[in-house]
Design a protein around this motif. Structure first.
Motif, PDB file in Angstrom:
ATOM      1  N   GLU A 130      92.137 -31.254  79.987  1.00  0.00           N
ATOM      2  CA  GLU A 130      91.150 -31.158  79.113  1.00  0.00           C
ATOM      3  C   GLU A 130      90.524 -32.342  78.787  1.00  0.00           C
ATOM      4  O   GLU A 130      90.907 -33.535  78.976  1.00  0.00           O
ATOM      5  CB  GLU A 130      91.927 -30.445  77.794  1.00  0.00           C
ATOM      6  N   LEU A 131      89.334 -32.222  78.521  1.00  0.00           N
ATOM      7  CA  LEU A 131      88.262 -33.312  78.131  1.00  0.00           C
ATOM      8  C   LEU A 131      88.310 -33.261  76.596  1.00  0.00           C
ATOM      9  O   LEU A 131      88.382 -32.025  75.998  1.00  0.00           O
ATOM     10  CB  LEU A 131      87.035 -33.142  78.647  1.00  0.00           C
ATOM     11  N   SER A 132      88.028 -34.475  75.897  1.00  0.00           N
ATOM     12  CA  SER A 132      88.072 -34.499  74.634  1.00  0.00           C
ATOM     13  C   SER A 132      86.804 -33.815  73.716  1.00  0.00           C
ATOM     14  O   SER A 132      86.843 -33.412  72.766  1.00  0.00           O
ATOM     15  CB  SER A 132      88.159 -35.901  74.028  1.00  0.00           C
ATOM     16  N   THR A 133      85.960 -33.960  74.454  1.00  0.00           N
ATOM     17  CA  THR A 133      84.436 -33.453  74.069  1.00  0.00           C
ATOM     18  C   THR A 133      83.608 -32.730  75.015  1.00  0.00           C
ATOM     19  O   THR A 133      84.118 -33.069  76.277  1.00  0.00           O
ATOM     20  CB  THR A 133      83.688 -34.414  73.413  1.00  0.00           C
ATOM     21  N   LEU A 134      82.788 -31.977  74.884  1.00  0.00           N
ATOM     22  CA  LEU A 134      81.734 -31.477  75.744  1.00  0.00           C
ATOM     23  C   LEU A 134      80.761 -32.773  76.083  1.00  0.00           C
ATOM     24  O   LEU A 134      80.587 -33.711  75.515  1.00  0.00           O
ATOM     25  CB  LEU A 134      80.818 -30.379  75.064  1.00  0.00           C
ATOM     26  N   ALA A 135      80.668 -32.811  77.564  1.00  0.00           N
ATOM     27  CA  ALA A 135      79.771 -33.947  78.021  1.00  0.00           C
ATOM     28  C   ALA A 135      78.288 -33.960  77.827  1.00  0.00           C
ATOM     29  O   ALA A 135      77.758 -34.949  78.031  1.00  0.00           O
ATOM     30  CB  ALA A 135      79.899 -34.018  79.460  1.00  0.00           C
ATOM     31  N   TYR A 136      77.921 -32.715  77.005  1.00  0.00           N
ATOM     32  CA  TYR A 136      76.500 -32.678  76.895  1.00  0.00           C
ATOM     33  C   TYR A 136      76.234 -32.433  75.388  1.00  0.00           C
ATOM     34  O   TYR A 136      76.995 -31.733  74.724  1.00  0.00           O
ATOM     35  CB  TYR A 136      75.744 -31.663  77.723  1.00  0.00           C
ATOM     36  N   VAL A 137      75.186 -32.785  74.842  1.00  0.00           N
ATOM     37  CA  VAL A 137      74.507 -32.434  73.666  1.00  0.00           C
ATOM     38  C   VAL A 137      73.433 -31.441  74.124  1.00  0.00           C
ATOM     39  O   VAL A 137      72.439 -31.874  74.603  1.00  0.00           O
ATOM     40  CB  VAL A 137      73.794 -33.435  72.791  1.00  0.00           C
ATOM     41  N   ALA A 138      73.357 -30.098  73.953  1.00  0.00           N
ATOM     42  CA  ALA A 138      72.781 -29.300  74.483  1.00  0.00           C
ATOM     43  C   ALA A 138      72.311 -27.962  73.646  1.00  0.00           C
ATOM     44  O   ALA A 138      73.558 -27.672  73.048  1.00  0.00           O
ATOM     45  CB  ALA A 138      73.341 -28.679  75.855  1.00  0.00           C
ATOM     46  N   ARG A 139      71.214 -27.323  73.610  1.00  0.00           N
ATOM     47  CA  ARG A 139      70.997 -26.217  73.065  1.00  0.00           C
ATOM     48  C   ARG A 139      70.181 -25.326  73.819  1.00  0.00           C
ATOM     49  O   ARG A 139      69.367 -25.945  74.593  1.00  0.00           O
ATOM     50  CB  ARG A 139      70.103 -26.525  71.526  1.00  0.00           C
ATOM     51  N   LYS A 140      70.503 -23.993  73.449  1.00  0.00           N
ATOM     52  CA  LYS A 140      69.497 -22.895  74.227  1.00  0.00           C
ATOM     53  C   LYS A 140      68.617 -22.432  73.209  1.00  0.00           C
ATOM     54  O   LYS A 140      68.877 -21.680  72.478  1.00  0.00           O
ATOM     55  CB  LYS A 140      70.484 -21.871  74.967  1.00  0.00           C
ATOM     56  N   HIS A 141      67.283 -22.823  73.527  1.00  0.00           N
ATOM     57  CA  HIS A 141      66.359 -22.212  72.559  1.00  0.00           C
ATOM     58  C   HIS A 141      65.567 -21.018  73.389  1.00  0.00           C
ATOM     59  O   HIS A 141      64.913 -20.474  72.628  1.00  0.00           O
ATOM     60  CB  HIS A 141      65.025 -23.339  72.506  1.00  0.00           C
ATOM     61  N   ALA A 142      65.835 -20.564  74.640  1.00  0.00           N
ATOM     62  CA  ALA A 142      65.295 -19.586  74.988  1.00  0.00           C
ATOM     63  C   ALA A 142      66.623 -19.034  76.153  1.00  0.00           C
ATOM     64  O   ALA A 142      67.349 -19.908  76.651  1.00  0.00           O
ATOM     65  CB  ALA A 142      64.228 -19.986  76.126  1.00  0.00           C
ATOM     66  N   GLY A 143      66.504 -17.688  76.557  1.00  0.00           N
ATOM     67  CA  GLY A 143      67.704 -17.131  77.396  1.00  0.00           C
ATOM     68  C   GLY A 143      67.897 -17.771  78.556  1.00  0.00           C
ATOM     69  O   GLY A 143      68.958 -17.875  79.242  1.00  0.00           O
ATOM     70  N   ASP A 144      66.599 -18.330  79.170  1.00  0.00           N
ATOM     71  CA  ASP A 144      66.898 -18.955  80.590  1.00  0.00           C
ATOM     72  C   ASP A 144      66.814 -20.302  80.649  1.00  0.00           C
ATOM     73  O   ASP A 144      66.560 -20.851  82.025  1.00  0.00           O
ATOM     74  CB  ASP A 144      65.656 -18.130  81.497  1.00  0.00           C
ATOM     75  N   SER A 145      66.920 -21.094  79.569  1.00  0.00           N
ATOM     76  CA  SER A 145      66.540 -22.564  79.815  1.00  0.00           C
ATOM     77  C   SER A 145      67.610 -23.238  79.084  1.00  0.00           C
ATOM     78  O   SER A 145      68.037 -22.624  77.848  1.00  0.00           O
ATOM     79  CB  SER A 145      65.218 -22.949  79.535  1.00  0.00           C
ATOM     80  N   VAL A 146      67.849 -24.485  78.987  1.00  0.00           N
ATOM     81  CA  VAL A 146      68.750 -25.291  78.132  1.00  0.00           C
ATOM     82  C   VAL A 146      67.949 -26.808  77.978  1.00  0.00           C
ATOM     83  O   VAL A 146      67.405 -27.292  78.908  1.00  0.00           O
ATOM     84  CB  VAL A 146      70.091 -25.553  78.901  1.00  0.00           C
ATOM     85  N   THR A 147      68.260 -27.348  76.918  1.00  0.00           N
ATOM     86  CA  THR A 147      67.428 -28.366  76.538  1.00  0.00           C
ATOM     87  C   THR A 147      68.754 -29.530  76.331  1.00  0.00           C
ATOM     88  O   THR A 147      69.694 -29.068  75.530  1.00  0.00           O
ATOM     89  CB  THR A 147      66.904 -28.548  75.021  1.00  0.00           C
ATOM     90  N   ILE A 148      68.765 -30.438  77.294  1.00  0.00           N
ATOM     91  CA  ILE A 148      69.906 -31.313  77.066  1.00  0.00           C
ATOM     92  C   ILE A 148      69.465 -32.594  76.520  1.00  0.00           C
ATOM     93  O   ILE A 148      68.628 -33.220  77.202  1.00  0.00           O
ATOM     94  CB  ILE A 148      70.344 -31.786  78.695  1.00  0.00           C
ATOM     95  N   SER A 149      69.798 -32.977  75.256  1.00  0.00           N
ATOM     96  CA  SER A 149      69.460 -34.329  74.611  1.00  0.00           C
ATOM     97  C   SER A 149      70.273 -35.279  74.763  1.00  0.00           C
ATOM     98  O   SER A 149      70.192 -36.350  74.223  1.00  0.00           O
ATOM     99  CB  SER A 149      69.266 -33.609  73.107  1.00  0.00           C
ATOM    100  N   GLY A 150      71.565 -35.232  75.234  1.00  0.00           N
ATOM    101  CA  GLY A 150      72.405 -36.339  75.480  1.00  0.00           C
ATOM    102  C   GLY A 150      73.547 -36.182  76.441  1.00  0.00           C
ATOM    103  O   GLY A 150      73.908 -34.879  76.729  1.00  0.00           O
ATOM    104  N   VAL A 151      74.028 -37.038  77.214  1.00  0.00           N
ATOM    105  CA  VAL A 151      75.033 -36.867  78.193  1.00  0.00           C
ATOM    106  C   VAL A 151      76.163 -37.949  77.866  1.00  0.00           C
ATOM    107  O   VAL A 151      75.927 -39.035  77.629  1.00  0.00           O
ATOM    108  CB  VAL A 151      74.669 -36.962  79.693  1.00  0.00           C
ATOM    109  N   ALA A 152      77.252 -37.640  77.644  1.00  0.00           N
ATOM    110  CA  ALA A 152      78.247 -38.665  77.382  1.00  0.00           C
ATOM    111  C   ALA A 152      78.558 -39.872  78.049  1.00  0.00           C
ATOM    112  O   ALA A 152      78.858 -39.602  79.124  1.00  0.00           O
ATOM    113  CB  ALA A 152      79.833 -37.845  76.817  1.00  0.00           C
ATOM    114  N   ALA A 153      78.496 -40.760  77.320  1.00  0.00           N
ATOM    115  CA  ALA A 153      78.735 -42.388  78.216  1.00  0.00           C
ATOM    116  C   ALA A 153      80.184 -42.210  78.595  1.00  0.00           C
ATOM    117  O   ALA A 153      80.665 -43.161  79.334  1.00  0.00           O
ATOM    118  CB  ALA A 153      78.222 -43.319  77.357  1.00  0.00           C
ATOM    119  N   ARG A 154      81.047 -41.810  77.530  1.00  0.00           N
ATOM    120  CA  ARG A 154      82.738 -41.906  77.828  1.00  0.00           C
ATOM    121  C   ARG A 154      83.216 -40.580  77.499  1.00  0.00           C
ATOM    122  O   ARG A 154      83.078 -39.712  76.080  1.00  0.00           O
ATOM    123  CB  ARG A 154      83.112 -42.917  77.134  1.00  0.00           C
ATOM    124  N   LEU A 155      84.165 -40.225  78.134  1.00  0.00           N
ATOM    125  CA  LEU A 155      84.924 -39.004  77.860  1.00  0.00           C
ATOM    126  C   LEU A 155      86.560 -39.348  77.863  1.00  0.00           C
ATOM    127  O   LEU A 155      86.886 -40.270  78.640  1.00  0.00           O
ATOM    128  CB  LEU A 155      84.767 -37.756  78.585  1.00  0.00           C
TER     129      LEU A 155
END
Length: 364
Positions: A130-155
C-alpha cells in the motif's frame, strides 16, 4: 513497460491511467459501475489537463469486466475509496487474482482489511502493498476528463509480510515511493485522516448553508480549525511512536508530498502551510454531509486510528470527540460500520502481537 490494471475510474484512477500511459505502461481501466466508464468509452480516450500538461490518452481497455482487466496483468493498482475495498477484495478473490496488488492509497488499514477478507475466505493472500497517499491531487469536472493539479513528490510504501513483490511493483510504478518497515507506517501517514475531519466538523453549518460554496483548504482552514488539526495530529504521531515509527507532523508530510507550502511548513505554521498549498488551492468544500470527507475519513480514517491507539494504549480524546460529533451529524454508528478492529482482523490483539503480524513474526 508493464501491463497495469487500474481499478477505479474516479479522479484518482483516471489520473493514474493518464500518468502511467504517458510513461509507457499498458493500462486497463476498470470500474464496477458502467455509468462511470461510459463517458470514457464513448470518447475512446481520457482527456487531461494540469501539471502533466493537456491532451488525451487511450488506455488498452476501458471495461467493467474485472477478469478481462486482470488477465495477464503484471500489476493491480487499486485506486478506490476505502469504502469500496471490502467488495473489491472479495471480487478479486473470486477472480483468482495472482498479480501483485498495490493499494493506491491504502488509506488507514487497507492492507490489513484486504488480508482479513482473504483469510476469512480461506484464500491465499496475494502479494499486497500500500501507498500512504494517492499520488495525485485530481478532480473530475466532466465525465471524460480529469484535472491533475498535483503529483506527489514523495510517497511512503509498505507491504504485508510476503508482499515484497508488490512493494517492488509500487516503487517501480512510483519512483517517488520510500519503503517503510511495515504497513503501520503507511497507515498512520495517511494525511486525510487528520486533514479532513476537523474542517468537516467545524465547517458543517457552512457546508450545509452554502452547499460547499467555499474553498475547503484556502478559506476553511481558520486558526481554530488549524489548532484542532494540530491536536489530532499529535495523537496520530503518538500512536505512530508507540509502534516505533517516527513520522513527520502533518504540515511537514504534506510539504514533502507537495500539497502544503514548504516555507510555511518549515516555520511550523500549520494554517499557512495548508492554506497556501498550490495543489489544493482551488478545491472546493463538500457540497453536503454525504461527501467522502465524512463518509470515508471518519469511519475509515478516525475509526482505525482509534483502534490502533487502543492497541498501543495511547489516549486519543480529540479523535474520539470528532468521531462522536461525526456520528451525531450523520446519524450513524461509524465505529460499528467503519474499519474497526474486527474488520481489520485485529480483535483482541495487543501491541506486540500486531507488530509481530505486520513484521512477519506470526502468520495467524
Amino acid at each position: 513497460m508493464s501491463v497495469v490494471a487500474v481499478l477505479g475510474a474516479g479522479a484518482g484512477g483516471a489520473a493514474a491511467t493518464v500518468d502511467l500511459t504517458l510513461r509507457g505502461h499498458q493500462v486497463r481501466l476498470w470500474n464496477r459501475s458502467p455509468a462511470t466508464l461510459e463517458p470514457f468509452q464513448a470518447a475512446g480516450r481520457i482527456s487531461y489537463q494540469g501539471v502533466l500538461g493537456a491532451g488525451t490518452v487511450s488506455p488498452e481497455a476501458i471495461t467493467d469486466d474485472l477478469p478481462q482487466a486482470l488477465k495477464g496483468a503484471d500489476a493491480v493498482l487499486v485506486c478506490l475509496p476505502a469504502l469500496a475495498h471490502g467488495h473489491l477484495a472479495r471480487a478479486l478473490g473470486d477472480a483468482g487474482v495472482a498479480a501483485p496488488i498495490v493499494l493506491h492509497p491504502g488509506h488507514t488499514g487497507g492492507a490489513l482489511h484486504f488480508r482479513n477478507i482473504f483469510r476469512q475466505r480461506d484464500m491465499q493472500v496475494p502479494p499486497l502493498a500500500e501507498l500512504s497517499t494517492l499520488a495525485y491531487v485530481a478532480r473530475k469536472h466532466a465525465g471524460d476528463s480529469v484535472t491533475i493539479s498535483g503529483v506527489a513528490a514523495r510517497l511512503r510504501a509498505a507491504c504485508l509480510p510476503g508482499g515484497e513483490e508488490a512493494l517492488s511493483t509500487a516503487c517501480a510504478l512510483y519512483p517517488a515511493s520510500r519503503p517503510e518497515r511495515d504497513v503501520l507506517a503507511t497507515d498512520l501517514a495517511n494525511v486525510n485522516l487528520v486533514l479532513h475531519p476537523p474542517g468537516a466538523i467545524l465547517a458543517a453549518a457552512w457546508i450545509e448553508a452554502t452547499h460547499g460554496d467555499f474553498l475547503f483548504y484556502a478559506e476553511g482552514v481558520t486558526p481554530g480549525v488549524a489548532a484542532t488539526i494540530g491536536a489530532l495530529d499529535r495523537e496520530r504521531l503518538a500512536v505512530a511512536t508507540a509502534f516505533d515509527h517516527h513520522l513527520s507532523p502533518l504540515h511537514e508530510e504534506m510539504a514533502a508530498i507537495g500539497t502544503a507550502d514548504p516555507t510555511a511548513a518549515a516555520r511550523g505554521d500549520i494554517a499557512a502551510a495548508i492554506k497556501q498549498g498550490k495543489a489544493n488551492a482551488a478545491i472546493r468544500a463538500p457540497d453536503s454531509l454525504a461527501h467522502r470527507y465524512y463518509t470515508e475519513d471518519f469511519g475509515y480514517g478516525l475509526v482505525p486510528l482509534i483502534e490502533l491507539a487502543h492497541i498501543a494504549a495511547v489516549d486519543a480524546p480529540v479523535a474520539k470527540s470528532l468521531l462522536l460529533l461525526g456520528e451525531t451529524l450523520l446519524g450513524a454508528n461509524l465505529r460499528s460500520d467503519g474499519l474497526n478492529a474486527a474488520r481489520l482482523g485485529l480483535t483482541n490483539y495487543d501491541r506486540g502481537q500486531l507488530l509481530d503480524l505486520v513484521r512477519g513474526m506470526i502468520t495467524t
